[in-house]
Design an enzyme around this catalytic site. Structure first.
Site, PDB file in Angstrom:
ATOM      1  N   ASP A  10       0.881  -1.175   0.000  1.00 16.81           N
ATOM      2  CA  ASP A  10       0.000   0.000   0.000  1.00 16.81           C
ATOM      3  C   ASP A  10       0.917   1.223   0.000  1.00 16.81           C
ATOM      4  O   ASP A  10       2.118   1.116   0.276  1.00 16.81           O
ATOM      5  CB  ASP A  10      -0.879  -0.012   1.250  1.00 16.81           C
ATOM      6  N   SER A  11       0.345   2.392  -0.256  1.00 22.08           N
ATOM      7  CA  SER A  11       1.147   3.612  -0.177  1.00 22.08           C
ATOM      8  C   SER A  11       1.639   3.854   1.253  1.00 22.08           C
ATOM      9  O   SER A  11       2.643   4.524   1.451  1.00 22.08           O
ATOM     10  CB  SER A  11       0.321   4.807  -0.635  1.00 22.08           C
ATOM     11  N   CYS A  73      -4.572  -1.239  -1.916  1.00 21.44           N
ATOM     12  CA  CYS A  73      -4.721   0.200  -2.093  1.00 21.44           C
ATOM     13  C   CYS A  73      -5.597   0.390  -3.326  1.00 21.44           C
ATOM     14  O   CYS A  73      -5.186   0.029  -4.435  1.00 21.44           O
ATOM     15  CB  CYS A  73      -3.324   0.806  -2.323  1.00 21.44           C
ATOM     16  N   GLU A 152      -4.910   9.801   9.021  1.00 21.76           N
ATOM     17  CA  GLU A 152      -3.501   9.721   9.438  1.00 21.76           C
ATOM     18  C   GLU A 152      -3.193  10.704  10.574  1.00 21.76           C
ATOM     19  O   GLU A 152      -2.233  10.509  11.306  1.00 21.76           O
ATOM     20  CB  GLU A 152      -2.584   9.947   8.235  1.00 21.76           C
ATOM     21  N   CYS A 184     -11.364   2.951  -0.270  1.00 20.85           N
ATOM     22  CA  CYS A 184      -9.994   3.347   0.074  1.00 20.85           C
ATOM     23  C   CYS A 184      -9.732   2.695   1.425  1.00 20.85           C
ATOM     24  O   CYS A 184     -10.588   2.760   2.327  1.00 20.85           O
ATOM     25  CB  CYS A 184      -9.874   4.871   0.172  1.00 20.85           C
ATOM     26  N   HIS A 186      -8.091   3.400   3.933  1.00 21.12           N
ATOM     27  CA  HIS A 186      -8.111   4.238   5.138  1.00 21.12           C
ATOM     28  C   HIS A 186      -9.533   4.427   5.680  1.00 21.12           C
ATOM     29  O   HIS A 186      -9.714   4.702   6.863  1.00 21.12           O
ATOM     30  CB  HIS A 186      -7.583   5.643   4.834  1.00 21.12           C
TER      31      HIS A 186
END
Lengths: 274, 274
Positions: A10-11, A73, A152, A184, A186
């Site tokens: 993932d990023s 991702c 984040e 996504c 997140h």
């Protein structure tokens, strides 16, 4: 080969929600996770740049002898999955197809919302697949670029997250929604806020779970499930700031994490052909 | 050499507020701007990674024969400026010293606020320099990681930006503040919101202006001012998505922009010595 690890990239942190789902249904599998934290986030970058980064990430994981790679991702899946599966001789699993398949039986007659990064939404891949499978429902894609930095920053359950969600979803909160696909990795951390602002019968779908089920099915079909009986081994690599990754990552993974190793991607540099 | 360009780099868009200030007081200078949009943002990344990126950016600008380089990013200055000035034989100007010098005459007896990215604040460089120059004032550093994505999302003058600012500054809004130093080149775009929530006599300082003055003084001192009399030439390069850079960049620059060129940094790859 069946004792080899599952590779996940993932990023940055988001893919850990997918790893969490994979650990839950495949508790005996070894896992190598790579978070490209030096270059995160991917969500607002061009398809070409994300393809280049994704190639480098896959090369790194292949170098670790993994038996299967999960692109955890949605942005990388939307920009690069097709190219990756064409270019490498290893099973590569994305987030999109399993998530759309998972919607069967959960859709009634109202709208299907797809929440994602700007790149994922611009690519149109979720929308196209959903329109194919559910042609009678309206599909509404919404880019929510601030959701990743909010998560984040630790603002999961916070008035700023709620105000931002209400801003992005202002029009959609006026209509009936069957499901909101959290496209996504997140976004599942924002579920409490999202469930609060949607109507009670709107279902939030976390593609991490459907992806994990798909990984389990594929490993079983290819007879690649780990049967060693040993405790699983989890390894974590990042391209920047391993301490921060460990600290924040444990929230995403919802469990403790061993030490994280810093790596340089320069030996995996890839130039995509135009 | 005096007709050579001024080189400016930033992680992305923010440095354009510095370029705007430089254009204003040095309207005859040619400028080459590089925005490292493939790897933005820098603000939350490690010092080592920002040093590596900054070296590559300087090498790229040097390759364009610039006469002076402006590191138009407080994060890059805090992590890499000292290393850069030691490593390259070209004048390299940062944001920090000019901004702190500029505070003289503007400080009374109350607190000095430094608002920056997490990396800038963690580095402590602004705080140390301000404490040296103004030992009687209290210096309060505040990391505001969401300000950059808010600005890049276009939420300059928006309730979400105001709520976020009130969250980060909750304690400081209760006390007297002489000046708030906007120690990130994105933050001047939030000035209307910040001026609204601070007391009227709190001064907001944009380090872009002091940096531009410093550049002008240095060029004059070294007899490097452009005296060609020709219309200035502005060139823009990015590592990702030139169209998006042009579209958003014009807001930061507050003027139109010629076409932006996409470049690859792979030929400038740099490994910092440990």
């Amino acid at each position: 080969m069946s004792n080899a690890s599952i590779g996940i990239f993932d990023s940055g942190f988001g893919g850990l929600t997918v790893m969490r789902a994979i650990k839950k249904i495949l508790p005996k599998e070894n896992i190598v996770y790579f978070g490209d934290t030096a270059r995160l986030p991917y969500g607002d970058k061009s398809a070409e740049t994300i393809q280049k980064f994704s190639f480098e990430n896959v090369k790194f994981l292949k170098n670790h002898g993994v038996k299967l790679i999960v692109v955890a991702c949605s942005t990388a899946c939307s920009a690069a999955l097709e190219l990756l599966t064409e270019s490498f001789d290893i099973p590569i699993i994305g987030m999109i197809d399993p998530a759309v398949d998972y919607l069967h039986g959960k859709i009634k007659e109202d709208a299907i919302l797809v929440l994602g990064t700007r790149r994922t939404i611009l690519s149109g891949v979720y929308q196209r697949k959903i329109d194919q499978e559910f042609p009678k429902n309206e599909t509404i894609p919404i880019a929510c670029p601030l959701f990743v930095p909010l998560v984040e920053e630790g603002f999961f359950d916070h008035p700023i997250a709620e105000l931002t969600a209400r801003e992005y979803l202002a029009e959609q909160l006026k209509i009936k929604i069957d499901v909101a696909l959290l496209a996504c990795t997140h976004y599942p951390l924002l579920s409490p806020i999202l469930q609060k602002i949607f109507e009670k019968d709107t279902l939030l779908i976390d593609p991490g779970e459907s992806c994990a089920k798909h990984v389990a099915q594929l490993l079983k079909k290819k007879d690649l499930l780990n049967r060693s009986g040993r405790e699983p081994n989890y390894q974590f690599f990042v391209s920047d700031d391993p301490e921060k990754f460990k600290k924040i990552g444990q929230i995403f993974l919802n469990s403790s994490m061993p030490d994280v190793e810093l790596i340089s991607l320069s030996e995996y540099t890839h130039t995509c052909q135009k």
